[in-house]
Design an enzyme around this catalytic site. Structure first.
Site, PDB file in Angstrom:
ATOM      1  CG  ASP A  18      -2.281   1.076   0.854  1.00 58.50           C
ATOM      2  OD1 ASP A  18      -2.365   1.716   0.919  1.00 58.50           O
ATOM      3  OD2 ASP A  18      -3.207   0.750   1.902  1.00 58.50           O
ATOM      4  CG  HIS A  20      -3.347   4.566  -0.125  1.00 58.60           C
ATOM      5  ND1 HIS A  20      -3.426   3.210  -0.758  1.00 58.60           N
ATOM      6  CD2 HIS A  20      -4.323   5.205  -1.262  1.00 58.60           C
ATOM      7  CE1 HIS A  20      -4.339   3.443  -1.674  1.00 58.60           C
ATOM      8  NE2 HIS A  20      -4.730   4.607  -2.456  1.00 58.60           N
TER       9      HIS A  20
END
Length: 151
Positions: A18, A20
């Site tokens: 991930d 983000h």
């Protein structure tokens, strides 16, 4: 019961593949403003990086963020890694934890079964996680701290 005052160390990061970053940036600012020392691992952090940082900084909490929906795969065996490193910390996870997350109670149960102490959805504000961590770590605000906090 032992009652502690601030400051406490937390390790924060985004697990797995991930990338983000916005969520952990907001969390870092909020936890720092609440008096915690925050070790921000950034994005795409491995389970071992979380464990090593927790040991190095004697962290009392490990906060995992995931927004791309694959946290269950990324967190398989996570608590075994922490245990292998001798980490005895409160563990939280939050974000968009599964693709098409419909029934959050089921998602919560999944992550509690993986060993997380608290599980938050993507709609949870940082203040809720901070309040929960203060309760979990038995942190109280002293009269002096209350008098110096500005709102």
């Amino acid at each position: 019961m032992v009652v502690h005052t601030m400051s406490r160390t937390v390790v924060l990061g985004v697990i797995g593949s991930d990338a983000h970053v916005v969520g952990i940036t907001i969390l870092e600012q909020a936890f720092s403003a609440a008096g915690f020392t925050v070790i921000n691992l950034g994005v795409q952090s491995s389970q071992t990086e979380f464990a090593e940082a927790a040991v190095t900084h004697d962290a009392e909490a490990v906060l995992v963020s995931s927004l791309y929906g694959h946290a269950e795969q990324d967190c398989q065996g996570f608590h075994d890694v922490l245990e292998d490193h001798g980490v005895d910390a409160v563990t939280y996870i939050g974000g968009n934890l599964s693709v098409g997350q419909g029934d959050f109670e089921q998602t919560r149960e999944t992550f509690e079964a993986l060993g997380f102490d608290r599980v938050f959805d993507a709609e949870t504000g940082p203040e809720e996680a901070i309040a929960a961590l203060k309760r979990d770590l038995h942190i109280t605000t002293t009269e002096h701290e209350r008098a110096t906090v500005t709102t």
